[in-house]
Design an enzyme around this catalytic site. Structure first.
Site, mmCIF file in Angstrom:
data_model
loop_
_atom_site.group_PDB
_atom_site.id
_atom_site.type_symbol
_atom_site.label_atom_id
_atom_site.label_comp_id
_atom_site.label_asym_id
_atom_site.label_seq_id
_atom_site.Cartn_x
_atom_site.Cartn_y
_atom_site.Cartn_z
ATOM 1 N N HIS A 80 0.838 -1.213 0.000
ATOM 2 C CA HIS A 80 0.000 0.000 0.000
ATOM 3 C C HIS A 80 0.872 1.262 0.000
ATOM 4 O O HIS A 80 0.555 2.241 -0.665
ATOM 5 C CB HIS A 80 -0.978 -0.013 1.175
ATOM 6 C CG HIS A 80 -1.791 -1.286 1.243
ATOM 7 N ND1 HIS A 80 -2.236 -1.826 2.415
ATOM 8 C CD2 HIS A 80 -2.200 -2.133 0.263
ATOM 9 C CE1 HIS A 80 -2.908 -2.949 2.160
ATOM 10 N NE2 HIS A 80 -2.886 -3.166 0.855
ATOM 11 N N HIS B 17 -9.474 -1.688 -4.271
ATOM 12 C CA HIS B 17 -8.311 -2.035 -3.452
ATOM 13 C C HIS B 17 -7.364 -2.961 -4.207
ATOM 14 O O HIS B 17 -6.139 -2.821 -4.104
ATOM 15 C CB HIS B 17 -8.700 -2.651 -2.099
ATOM 16 C CG HIS B 17 -7.499 -2.880 -1.252
ATOM 17 N ND1 HIS B 17 -6.919 -1.882 -0.496
ATOM 18 C CD2 HIS B 17 -6.681 -3.961 -1.137
ATOM 19 C CE1 HIS B 17 -5.820 -2.349 0.064
ATOM 20 N NE2 HIS B 17 -5.644 -3.621 -0.303
ATOM 21 N N ASP C 216 -3.380 -2.478 -4.812
ATOM 22 C CA ASP C 216 -2.367 -3.527 -4.610
ATOM 23 C C ASP C 216 -1.536 -3.734 -5.876
ATOM 24 O O ASP C 216 -0.307 -3.862 -5.816
ATOM 25 C CB ASP C 216 -3.038 -4.872 -4.267
ATOM 26 C CG ASP C 216 -3.536 -4.942 -2.836
ATOM 27 O OD1 ASP C 216 -3.187 -4.079 -2.021
ATOM 28 O OD2 ASP C 216 -4.290 -5.898 -2.540
ATOM 29 N N HIS D 192 -1.379 -10.804 -5.392
ATOM 30 C CA HIS D 192 0.049 -10.510 -5.257
ATOM 31 C C HIS D 192 0.943 -11.501 -6.014
ATOM 32 O O HIS D 192 1.952 -11.107 -6.588
ATOM 33 C CB HIS D 192 0.462 -10.487 -3.791
ATOM 34 C CG HIS D 192 -0.218 -9.401 -3.019
ATOM 35 N ND1 HIS D 192 -0.138 -8.074 -3.380
ATOM 36 C CD2 HIS D 192 -1.010 -9.440 -1.927
ATOM 37 C CE1 HIS D 192 -0.845 -7.354 -2.525
ATOM 38 N NE2 HIS D 192 -1.387 -8.155 -1.635
HETATM 39 C C1 5EP Z 1 -6.406 -10.608 5.317
HETATM 40 C C2 5EP Z 1 -8.329 -9.308 8.183
HETATM 41 C C3 5EP Z 1 -9.913 -9.141 10.176
HETATM 42 C C4 5EP Z 1 -11.644 -8.943 12.115
HETATM 43 C C5 5EP Z 1 -13.504 -8.755 14.124
HETATM 44 C C6 5EP Z 1 -13.538 -7.866 13.059
HETATM 45 C C7 5EP Z 1 -12.609 -7.950 12.067
HETATM 46 C C8 5EP Z 1 -7.352 -8.206 6.263
HETATM 47 C C9 5EP Z 1 -5.956 -8.916 0.120
HETATM 48 C C10 5EP Z 1 -4.689 -10.557 -1.238
HETATM 49 O O1 5EP Z 1 -4.857 -6.107 0.899
HETATM 50 C C11 5EP Z 1 -4.309 -7.159 0.788
HETATM 51 N N1 5EP Z 1 -3.042 -7.181 0.333
HETATM 52 O O2 5EP Z 1 -2.434 -6.056 -0.024
HETATM 53 C C12 5EP Z 1 -4.929 -8.505 1.148
HETATM 54 N N2 5EP Z 1 -5.503 -8.459 2.444
HETATM 55 C C13 5EP Z 1 -5.560 -9.552 3.257
HETATM 56 O O3 5EP Z 1 -5.077 -10.616 2.895
HETATM 57 C C14 5EP Z 1 -6.223 -9.459 4.563
HETATM 58 C C15 5EP Z 1 -7.080 -10.547 6.519
HETATM 59 C C16 5EP Z 1 -7.567 -9.353 6.988
HETATM 60 C C17 5EP Z 1 -9.048 -9.234 9.123
HETATM 61 C C18 5EP Z 1 -10.710 -9.036 11.064
HETATM 62 C C19 5EP Z 1 -11.619 -9.824 13.154
HETATM 63 C C20 5EP Z 1 -12.552 -9.732 14.147
HETATM 64 N N3 5EP Z 1 -14.451 -8.644 15.128
HETATM 65 C C21 5EP Z 1 -6.692 -8.269 5.055
HETATM 66 C C22 5EP Z 1 -5.326 -9.185 -1.200
HETATM 67 C C23 5EP Z 1 -7.095 -7.950 -0.052
HETATM 68 ZN ZN ZN Z 2 -3.883 -4.614 -0.155
#
Ligand code: 5EP
Ligand code: ZN
Length: 274
Positions: free
Chosen positions: A78, A230, A234, A257
């Site tokens: 990011h 988003h 990325d 990714h």
């Molecule tokens: C994986 C998470 C959580 C939670 C309660 C509320 C909320 C966030 C993907 C592959 O942006 C990304 N990469 O750049 C990637 N993001 C993730 O992999 C990712 C897990 C979380 C959470 C929570 C728990 C409890 N009450 C992001 C691309 C989008």
């Molecule tokens: Zn991301």
């Protein structure tokens, strides 16, 4: 690949960010420092220097991580997207606490907001990479394509369960279209992600959580197709692993990714071999 000339940029003064890491769940503190012309972008952690290059990518599962000699800086994508979008070509990122770039609100907005008024245009011309021939990367059910173009254009198309918004968006240079788009996950994935030791810092403060019955976050979506946008953020961050702004038309169908990185490696090979 052809090389087009533009001006190099850095920042006027150091800028600090701190916050939890989305995957490590730990507190992180980083300082960005101005860098000289032709220095490029590099990361400093625990006495190691990691230049921005695909050679130092050590993980692309759920984030893009850079590493050297066992020391890793997690979730650089990011911040890299913001550097790419602002055209910052020379800068040092020092990691002072933790080993992950802070997730803040899950988007690129805070990095953008703090950096945009501190841009310093330098005297020397910078190189940008221009895609010169069509490249296609296929992996499982995803496909990423690069085509020649004079400007950066990125189209992402997804297929998300429990998400009824438009599943396609094209970025044509308007930063505001993607800068606020938060990282996301689906409610049914959280348990699995946590089991793998990831998403330890995830909360509704930094992650858009989607489920069968809609969005869990108060206030709902920031854009109708926020997850798609988003994914574009990325992609733009991962492309900047090349270390120079990229000109080309890109299409990603369900990419992530790892497909982004596959494409970057092909582009990088073409660059070093010309
Ligand atoms: C994986 C998470 C959580 C939670 C309660 C509320 C909320 C966030 C993907 C592959 O942006 C990304 N990469 O750049 C990637 N993001 C993730 O992999 C990712 C897990 C979380 C959470 C929570 C728990 C409890 N009450 C992001 C691309 C989008
Ligand atoms: Zn991301």
């Amino acid at each position: 690949m052809m090389i087009t000339e533009i001006l190099q940029k850095t920042i006027t003064e150091p800028v600090e960010f701190e916050g939890i890491g989305i995957h490590s769940g730990e507190w992180n503190r980083i300082i960005l420092y101005p860098a000289h012309e032709n220095e490029g972008i590099s990361f400093y952690i625990k006495g190691y220097k990691i230049p921005l290059s695909p050679e130092y990518v050590v993980n692309t599962f759920h984030s893009t991580d850079l590493g050297i000699g066992g020391t890793v800086i997690r979730t650089v994508e990011h911040l890299l997207a913001v550097f790419h979008l602002l055209g910052i070509t020379n800068l040092v990122v020092e990691v002072l606490e933790g080993c992950e770039i802070p997730i803040i609100d899950g988007s690129g907005y805070y990095f953008y907001k703090k950096l945009k008024e501190k841009i310093l245009i330098q005297g020397e011309e910078a190189e940008a990479y221009t895609v010169e021939e069509e490249i296609t990367v296929r992996r499982d059910r995803s496909l990423v394509k690069a085509l020649p173009a004079q400007e950066l254009e990125v189209t992402y198309e997804g297929e998300f369960k429990y998400y009824n918004g438009k599943c396609r968006h094209t970025f044509r240079g308007n930063l505001k279209d993607i800068i606020l788009a938060r990282t996301f996950c689906f409610d049914h994935e959280i348990e699995m992600i946590k089991k793998k030791g990831l998403g330890k810092g995830g909360s509704l403060k930094n992650t858009l959580v989607l489920g069968k019955n809609g969005v869990y976050n108060q206030g709902g979506l920031r854009y109708r197709e926020e997850p798609i946008r988003h994914k574009i953020l990325d992609f733009i961050g991962d492309l900047y692993l090349l270390g120079k702004p990229v000109r080309g038309k890109f299409f990603s169908f369900k990419g992530g990714h790892s497909t982004n990185f596959e494409l970057v490696k092909i582009l990088h090979k073409k660059l070093v071999s010309v």
